[in-house]
Design a protein around this motif. Structure first.
Motif, PDB file in Angstrom:
ATOM      1  N   ASN A 167      75.772  72.265  93.737  1.00 50.88           N
ATOM      2  CA  ASN A 167      76.795  71.959  94.751  1.00 50.88           C
ATOM      3  C   ASN A 167      76.288  71.936  96.193  1.00 50.88           C
ATOM      4  OD1 ASN A 167      79.215  71.863  93.045  1.00 50.88           O
ATOM      5  ND2 ASN A 167      78.640  73.982  92.585  1.00 50.88           N
ATOM      6  N   LYS A 174      76.160  68.720  98.546  1.00 51.37           N
ATOM      7  CA  LYS A 174      77.333  67.839  98.603  1.00 51.37           C
ATOM      8  C   LYS A 174      77.950  67.870 100.001  1.00 51.37           C
ATOM      9  CE  LYS A 174      78.329  68.505  93.680  1.00 51.37           C
ATOM     10  NZ  LYS A 174      79.170  69.246  92.699  1.00 51.37           N
ATOM     11  N   TRP A 215      81.009  60.975  97.467  1.00 48.17           N
ATOM     12  CA  TRP A 215      81.761  61.172  96.222  1.00 48.17           C
ATOM     13  C   TRP A 215      83.222  61.390  96.586  1.00 48.17           C
ATOM     14  CZ3 TRP A 215      81.439  66.219  92.833  1.00 48.17           C
ATOM     15  CH2 TRP A 215      82.119  66.019  91.624  1.00 48.17           C
ATOM     16  N   ARG A 226      84.996  63.673  95.467  1.00 49.57           N
ATOM     17  CA  ARG A 226      85.298  65.110  95.386  1.00 49.57           C
ATOM     18  C   ARG A 226      84.302  65.908  96.211  1.00 49.57           C
ATOM     19  NH1 ARG A 226      85.349  67.135  89.502  1.00 49.57           N
ATOM     20  NH2 ARG A 226      85.831  69.075  90.607  1.00 49.57           N
ATOM     21  N   SER A 227      84.552  67.198  96.340  1.00 52.56           N
ATOM     22  CA  SER A 227      83.660  68.079  97.115  1.00 52.56           C
ATOM     23  C   SER A 227      83.475  67.588  98.539  1.00 52.56           C
ATOM     24  CB  SER A 227      82.277  68.175  96.435  1.00 52.56           C
ATOM     25  OG  SER A 227      82.382  69.038  95.352  1.00 52.56           O
ATOM     26  N   ASN A 272      78.355  58.845  93.949  1.00 48.87           N
ATOM     27  CA  ASN A 272      78.649  59.465  92.657  1.00 48.87           C
ATOM     28  C   ASN A 272      80.040  59.046  92.190  1.00 48.87           C
ATOM     29  OD1 ASN A 272      77.873  61.501  90.609  1.00 48.87           O
ATOM     30  ND2 ASN A 272      79.716  62.553  91.342  1.00 48.87           N
ATOM     31  N   GLU A 273      80.136  58.556  90.966  1.00 50.32           N
ATOM     32  CA  GLU A 273      81.431  58.356  90.297  1.00 50.32           C
ATOM     33  C   GLU A 273      82.430  57.521  91.095  1.00 50.32           C
ATOM     34  OE1 GLU A 273      82.903  62.188  88.962  1.00 50.32           O
ATOM     35  OE2 GLU A 273      80.874  62.873  88.539  1.00 50.32           O
ATOM     36  N   GLN A 326      75.237  60.659  83.437  1.00 52.04           N
ATOM     37  CA  GLN A 326      75.510  62.093  83.437  1.00 52.04           C
ATOM     38  C   GLN A 326      75.447  62.718  82.030  1.00 52.04           C
ATOM     39  OE1 GLN A 326      79.132  63.012  85.532  1.00 52.04           O
ATOM     40  NE2 GLN A 326      78.470  62.010  87.425  1.00 52.04           N
ATOM     41  N   HIS A 336      77.878  63.930  79.968  1.00 56.99           N
ATOM     42  CA  HIS A 336      78.770  65.044  79.612  1.00 56.99           C
ATOM     43  C   HIS A 336      79.455  64.671  78.303  1.00 56.99           C
ATOM     44  CE1 HIS A 336      78.269  67.235  83.357  1.00 56.99           C
ATOM     45  NE2 HIS A 336      78.543  66.139  84.053  1.00 56.99           N
ATOM     46  N   GLU A 369      73.071  65.000  83.806  1.00 53.73           N
ATOM     47  CA  GLU A 369      73.964  66.166  83.755  1.00 53.73           C
ATOM     48  C   GLU A 369      74.389  66.526  82.321  1.00 53.73           C
ATOM     49  OE1 GLU A 369      77.302  65.719  86.366  1.00 53.73           O
ATOM     50  OE2 GLU A 369      76.147  64.775  87.959  1.00 53.73           O
ATOM     51  N   TRP A 393      73.258  69.968  82.887  1.00 55.82           N
ATOM     52  CA  TRP A 393      74.035  70.445  84.041  1.00 55.82           C
ATOM     53  C   TRP A 393      74.203  71.953  83.942  1.00 55.82           C
ATOM     54  CZ3 TRP A 393      73.937  68.114  88.293  1.00 55.82           C
ATOM     55  CH2 TRP A 393      74.829  68.437  89.339  1.00 55.82           C
ATOM     56  N   TRP A 445      79.989  74.986  84.259  1.00 55.31           N
ATOM     57  CA  TRP A 445      81.264  74.551  84.871  1.00 55.31           C
ATOM     58  C   TRP A 445      82.330  74.401  83.805  1.00 55.31           C
ATOM     59  CZ3 TRP A 445      83.593  69.545  84.217  1.00 55.31           C
ATOM     60  CH2 TRP A 445      82.869  68.703  83.350  1.00 55.31           C
TER      61      TRP A 445
HETATM   62  O1  G3I Z   1      82.392  77.081  97.860  1.00 53.83           O
HETATM   63  C1  G3I Z   1      83.820  77.040  97.816  1.00 53.83           C
HETATM   64  C2  G3I Z   1      84.400  78.329  98.301  1.00 53.83           C
HETATM   65  O2  G3I Z   1      84.086  78.486  99.679  1.00 53.83           O
HETATM   66  C3  G3I Z   1      85.914  78.303  98.107  1.00 53.83           C
HETATM   67  O3  G3I Z   1      86.452  79.543  98.493  1.00 53.83           O
HETATM   68  C4  G3I Z   1      86.220  78.030  96.640  1.00 53.83           C
HETATM   69  C5  G3I Z   1      87.707  77.971  96.375  1.00 53.83           C
HETATM   70  O4  G3I Z   1      88.200  76.711  96.736  1.00 53.83           O
HETATM   71  O5  G3I Z   1      85.673  76.756  96.268  1.00 53.83           O
HETATM   72  C6  G3I Z   1      84.255  76.768  96.381  1.00 53.83           C
HETATM   73  O6  G3I Z   1      83.793  75.483  96.042  1.00 53.83           O
HETATM   74  C7  G3I Z   1      83.726  75.251  94.634  1.00 53.83           C
HETATM   75  C8  G3I Z   1      82.352  74.641  94.359  1.00 53.83           C
HETATM   76  O7  G3I Z   1      82.249  74.235  92.988  1.00 53.83           O
HETATM   77  C9  G3I Z   1      81.231  75.633  94.669  1.00 53.83           C
HETATM   78  O8  G3I Z   1      81.360  76.731  93.764  1.00 53.83           O
HETATM   79  C10 G3I Z   1      84.816  74.242  94.278  1.00 53.83           C
HETATM   80  O9  G3I Z   1      86.065  74.893  94.354  1.00 53.83           O
HETATM   81  C11 G3I Z   1      84.609  73.733  92.863  1.00 53.83           C
HETATM   82  O10 G3I Z   1      85.496  72.636  92.623  1.00 53.83           O
HETATM   83  C12 G3I Z   1      83.178  73.192  92.716  1.00 53.83           C
HETATM   84  O11 G3I Z   1      83.018  72.762  91.370  1.00 53.83           O
HETATM   85  C13 G3I Z   1      81.876  71.934  91.158  1.00 53.83           C
HETATM   86  C14 G3I Z   1      82.337  70.481  90.901  1.00 53.83           C
HETATM   87  O12 G3I Z   1      81.204  69.664  90.577  1.00 53.83           O
HETATM   88  C15 G3I Z   1      82.983  69.871  92.142  1.00 53.83           C
HETATM   89  O13 G3I Z   1      82.017  69.801  93.153  1.00 53.83           O
HETATM   90  C16 G3I Z   1      81.144  72.473  89.921  1.00 53.83           C
HETATM   91  O14 G3I Z   1      80.585  73.748  90.217  1.00 53.83           O
HETATM   92  C17 G3I Z   1      80.028  71.504  89.529  1.00 53.83           C
HETATM   93  O15 G3I Z   1      79.441  71.909  88.292  1.00 53.83           O
HETATM   94  C18 G3I Z   1      80.587  70.093  89.343  1.00 53.83           C
HETATM   95  O16 G3I Z   1      79.519  69.227  89.074  1.00 53.83           O
HETATM   96  C19 G3I Z   1      79.903  67.843  88.909  1.00 53.83           C
HETATM   97  C20 G3I Z   1      78.797  66.973  89.491  1.00 53.83           C
HETATM   98  O17 G3I Z   1      78.606  67.312  90.850  1.00 53.83           O
HETATM   99  C21 G3I Z   1      79.145  65.492  89.329  1.00 53.83           C
HETATM  100  N1  G3I Z   1      79.415  65.168  87.925  1.00 53.83           N
HETATM  101  C22 G3I Z   1      80.448  66.004  87.302  1.00 53.83           C
HETATM  102  C23 G3I Z   1      80.060  67.490  87.414  1.00 53.83           C
HETATM  103  C24 G3I Z   1      81.082  68.357  86.714  1.00 53.83           C
HETATM  104  O18 G3I Z   1      82.344  68.230  87.352  1.00 53.83           O
END
Ligand code: G3I
Length: 321
Positions: free
Chosen positions: A45, A48, A85, A87-88, A129-130, A211, A213, A243, A283, A291
């Motif tokens: 992460n 990102k 992306w 997301r994130s 991404n995606e 990826q 998955h 992944e 992944w 995850w």
């Molecule tokens: O860091 C913040 C924290 O400050 C906050 O308090 C907390 C609550 O909102 O969120 C934290 O961020 C989290 C982040 O992971 C870091 O831990 C996000 O909520 C959470 O949604 C995020 O999940 C990641 C997800 O991508 C979205 O970025 C997963 O760990 C990660 O395994 C997943 O990986 C993705 C690849 O990047 C793209 N392909 C799909 C794959 C699985 O979804």
């Protein structure tokens, strides 16, 4: 016996895993196993948008480069993931109700700064991404419908690659990364269309991340994955399995573990069958940190960091296939 990374190095390919910045800090056994078994890593992460530009115009790639430094300190290649992306993204971007033009400028600026700050050491960047429409979208267009704050619309995806092309040295390969396009099919065909469109516009794209998955209940056939990798190779594209995880609810049984091992092995063979497939990555690597639901036992090492049959299968294929 031999590690995955030593066997992979002898084959001239990468075997890697996503690495979580926080787990790296707190779990020395996790860090040791990553360094021992893998010759490629990706920050799960930390590279990102939300992690690198938490406030508008304020860039901080320290967590991203911390994982990159760990990789390089252990002779591992680093895949950087990702620049753009849906997301994130940080709240200021998501809630900013920017116009598509302003968003496009913001995202271009993001790419320029992050690529420059992370520097020349990544092997590649997942630039976008995606962004491509899923089969379920029944979409006639190439891309997902744009979110109000994320212009996954045609012109922006091309602009992201153009910005990355301008910002990155030619030594850093530019990848598009997605799920659900591993085997031949509608979404895989859309990925190929994106590649052709970029090439036609003389915008650099060097590789595609598949990826992978999947689950014991559903996974694309090994032959269709191999055919898709070949089709991308015919366009001059490098392919990475980026992944992989194999959800396996029955992996509390020997039979489940064997089935999971066979899926990991079949996908590695599909990669090894094609010279343009250069990296095979999961992944995460242990069920201790996934995850997914830990009760689906998705990764090659169990929650006690012990190798599952999948590891022996991957090693045997790397050594003998
Ligand atoms: O860091 C913040 C924290 O400050 C906050 O308090 C907390 C609550 O909102 O969120 C934290 O961020 C989290 C982040 O992971 C870091 O831990 C996000 O909520 C959470 O949604 C995020 O999940 C990641 C997800 O991508 C979205 O970025 C997963 O760990 C990660 O395994 C997943 O990986 C993705 C690849 O990047 C793209 N392909 C799909 C794959 C699985 O979804």
């Amino acid at each position: 016996n031999e590690t995955l990374r030593d066997a992979a190095a002898r084959r001239g390919i990468f075997v890697g895993s996503a690495i979580n910045y926080w787990d790296l800090q707190k779990d020395a056994a996790y860090a040791r196993l990553a360094a021992a078994q893998y010759n490629l890593g990706t920050a799960e992460n930390s590279c990102k948008f939300a992690a690198t530009e938490g406030q508008p115009g304020s860039f901080n790639v320290s967590d991203c480069t911390s994982v990159l430094n760990f990789a390089h300190e252990h002779g591992m290649t680093f895949r950087a993931h990702n620049l753009i992306w849906g997301r994130s993204n940080p709240d200021w971007l998501v809630n900013g109700s920017y116009s598509p033009a302003n968003l496009s400028t913001l995202e271009g600026t993001h790419i320029q700064h992050v690529v420059a700050d992370v520097g020349k050491r990544p092997y590649c960047w997942d630039v976008v991404n995606e962004a491509i429409a899923d089969d379920s979208d029944n979409s006639s267009t190439l891309f997902k419908a744009a979110d109000p704050w994320y212009p996954a619309v045609e012109d922006y995806v091309y602009k992201a690659f153009a910005e990355a092309h301008a910002a990155a040295p030619s030594s850093i390969k530019l990848f598009y990364n997605d799920y659900g396009a591993e085997g031949t099919g509608a979404k895989a065909s859309r990925v190929i269309q994106l590649v052709k469109n970029l090439q036609q516009k003389n915008i650099r794209i060097d590789g595609i991340g598949l990826q992978m998955h999947v689950s014991t209940g559903y996974y694309p056939s090994f032959d269709s994955v191999s055919a898709n990798i070949k089709a991308l190779g015919d366009l001059g594209l490098e392919v990475h399995i980026t992944e992989m995880d194999v959800k396996c609810p029955t992996c509390n049984t020997t039979q489940g573990l064997e089935q999971q091992a066979a899926i990991y092995g079949g996908m590695l063979k599909a990669c090894l069958d094609n010279d343009n497939c250069r990296s095979f990555e999961t992944w995460g690597f242990t069920d201790k940190y996934t995850w997914l639901d830990q009760d689906t036992y998705p990764l090659p090492f169990d929650k006690n960091l012990q190798p599952k049959p999948a590891v022996a299968e991957l090693l045997s294929i790397l050594q003998t296939y």
